[in-house]
Design an enzyme around this catalytic site. Structure first.
Site, PDB file in Angstrom:
ATOM      1  N   GLU A 177       0.819  -1.222   0.000  1.00 37.54           N
ATOM      2  CA  GLU A 177       0.000   0.000   0.000  1.00 37.54           C
ATOM      3  C   GLU A 177       0.850   1.269   0.000  1.00 37.54           C
ATOM      4  O   GLU A 177       1.188   1.806   1.059  1.00 37.54           O
ATOM      5  CB  GLU A 177      -0.941   0.021   1.216  1.00 37.54           C
ATOM      6  CG  GLU A 177      -1.842   1.240   1.244  1.00 37.54           C
ATOM      7  CD  GLU A 177      -2.794   1.272   2.431  1.00 37.54           C
ATOM      8  OE1 GLU A 177      -3.553   2.253   2.557  1.00 37.54           O
ATOM      9  OE2 GLU A 177      -2.781   0.325   3.243  1.00 37.54           O
ATOM     10  N   LYS A 219      -2.425  -2.093  -3.200  1.00 37.46           N
ATOM     11  CA  LYS A 219      -3.472  -1.232  -2.636  1.00 37.46           C
ATOM     12  C   LYS A 219      -3.060   0.229  -2.801  1.00 37.46           C
ATOM     13  O   LYS A 219      -2.435   0.826  -1.928  1.00 37.46           O
ATOM     14  CB  LYS A 219      -3.700  -1.562  -1.151  1.00 37.46           C
ATOM     15  CG  LYS A 219      -4.814  -0.718  -0.514  1.00 37.46           C
ATOM     16  CD  LYS A 219      -5.127  -1.152   0.907  1.00 37.46           C
ATOM     17  CE  LYS A 219      -6.189  -0.250   1.517  1.00 37.46           C
ATOM     18  NZ  LYS A 219      -6.608  -0.666   2.871  1.00 37.46           N
ATOM     19  N   SER A 261      -9.794   3.916   0.246  1.00 42.66           N
ATOM     20  CA  SER A 261     -10.769   4.997   0.091  1.00 42.66           C
ATOM     21  C   SER A 261     -10.147   6.357   0.392  1.00 42.66           C
ATOM     22  O   SER A 261     -10.546   7.368  -0.188  1.00 42.66           O
ATOM     23  CB  SER A 261     -11.997   4.761   0.977  1.00 42.66           C
ATOM     24  OG  SER A 261     -11.626   4.480   2.305  1.00 42.66           O
ATOM     25  N   GLY A 263     -10.302   8.644   2.585  1.00 43.06           N
ATOM     26  CA  GLY A 263     -11.061   9.799   3.033  1.00 43.06           C
ATOM     27  C   GLY A 263     -12.183  10.199   2.088  1.00 43.06           C
ATOM     28  O   GLY A 263     -12.906  11.165   2.357  1.00 43.06           O
ATOM     29  N   ARG A 294     -13.109   3.448   6.171  1.00 42.38           N
ATOM     30  CA  ARG A 294     -14.191   4.369   6.510  1.00 42.38           C
ATOM     31  C   ARG A 294     -15.334   4.331   5.500  1.00 42.38           C
ATOM     32  O   ARG A 294     -16.496   4.506   5.857  1.00 42.38           O
ATOM     33  CB  ARG A 294     -13.636   5.790   6.619  1.00 42.38           C
ATOM     34  CG  ARG A 294     -13.009   6.099   7.970  1.00 42.38           C
ATOM     35  CD  ARG A 294     -12.334   7.447   7.993  1.00 42.38           C
ATOM     36  NE  ARG A 294     -11.121   7.470   7.187  1.00 42.38           N
ATOM     37  CZ  ARG A 294     -10.379   8.554   6.998  1.00 42.38           C
ATOM     38  NH1 ARG A 294     -10.738   9.704   7.538  1.00 42.38           N
ATOM     39  NH2 ARG A 294      -9.276   8.491   6.273  1.00 42.38           N
TER      40      ARG A 294
END
Length: 349
Positions: A177, A219, A261, A263, A294
């Site tokens: 990531e 990612k 995502s 944010g 989130r």
């Protein structure tokens, strides 16, 4: 290194139009989110929260793997079943975040490098014995005045590659990531240029460290203008820029790309992933999926509010968001799907 096994696990993580649920928030991050909603910032509250997430009915219909935090791997359900076993019993692959966070990079003002390589080999072996079959390491790249520097990109790429090599040695699929952060005034074009440089550097280091691309999952961030950029891109523009960047930088041997995502709102994250699959799915060498935190959890967390009486409504919202993202993988997501969740919002209102 068992090459066929690693490739099989990586394939399962992106199979059947499913994606990953990232619930690997550190205790301080989880506590901050609880505090905003008046939820007690205790280990028991975190355990309860994670228990109802992983026991959400139908979660495995949309989620192939769950990324955990160390505390969660050691917690148990109310009936004393380890949470990690409950996840596996539901047909979901358990994973684990193994980095120890981004720290200031010496000599590089405003930039970070992710740490956690010390003792990682032993920790990976422990997590494998506990039942984890993949791991995650996050690097953060900030765009700003004169940054990112080449030194920051190289340092984070090297750490990601060292981590990934150790994972494959231990029998765990590494989630790699490298996140170019959304904060800032940068344009879509600059985000694309920096992300391409970051990804090509990361894969160069992965190759140098003899990491097998068939046994890893990438990612990355989507290609987006900074949150404070005066010109915001449309959904199709984001989809085009993101796929174009990935085609230039990511080897075809990688089985899947699962977006963070970062944010984005839940609806925007779903819409952008959907646009990529509508426009490009049939011609891409790798699957385009999701690994949202989130963007899947937040609506459910706001419904739960730490109250046992709200668990059913929160689980409904969680399953709904997961289903929306599975639809986005198929190129079948539509904003009208959001109306189907209004009942759960009224239950806990």
């Amino acid at each position: 290194m068992n090459v066929p096994t690693l490739a099989a696990i990586a394939g399962k993580l992106v199979a059947d139009d499913k994606g990953l649920l990232a619930m690997d928030e550190s205790n301080p991050t989880c506590n901050k989110r609880f505090a905003k909603l008046g939820i007690p910032q205790t280990e028991e509250a975190r355990r309860s929260y994670r228990e109802w997430i992983v026991t959400t009915p139908g979660l495995a219909d949309s989620i192939s793997g769950v990324i955990l935090y160390d505390e969660t791997t050691r917690q148990k359900r109310g009936d004393a079943t380890p949470l990690i076993d409950a996840i596996a019993d539901a047909g979901i692959i358990p994973g684990i975040k193994v980095d120890t966070g981004a720290k200031d990079l010496a000599g590089h003002s405003g930039e970070k490098v992710t740490e956690g390589l010390d003792g990682l080999r032993d920790r990976l072996q422990e997590y494998f014995q506990m039942g984890a079959r993949f791991a995650k390491w996050r690097a953060v790249i900030t765009l700003g005045n004169g940054i990112p520097s080449r030194g920051c990109i190289e340092a984070n790429a090297h750490a990601l590659a060292r981590y990934a090599s150790l994972c494959q040695e231990a029998g765990l699929v590494p989630i790699v990531e490298p996140e170019v952060l959304m904060e800032g005034t940068h344009t879509l074009k600059l985000c694309c240029e920096v992300t391409e440089e970051v990804l090509t550097t990361v894969f160069d280091h992965l190759y140098t460290q003899r990491v097998m691309p068939e046994g890893l999952i990438l990612k990355p961030n989507m290609i987006l203008p900074g949150l404070a950029c005066p010109v915001q891109a449309g959904i199709d523009e984001v989809a085009d820029a993101t796929v174009r960047c990935l085609l230039r930088a990511v080897p075809a041997a990688v089985p899947g790309i699962v977006f963070l995502s970062g944010g984005q709102s839940a609806e925007l994250a779903s819409s952008r992933l959907n646009a990529m699959n509508v426009r490009f799915k049939s011609s891409l060498p790798w699957a385009l999926s999701f690994s949202f935190a989130r963007a899947i959890q937040q609506p459910a967390l706001e419904l739960w509010q730490g109250k046992e009486s709200h668990v059913t409504a929160a689980q409904h919202a969680l399953a709904h968001r997961a289903l929306c993202n599975r639809a986005a993988r198929r190129g079948e997501y539509d904003a009208t799907m959001e109306k189907a969740d209004t009942a759960s919002k009224s239950v806990a209102g």
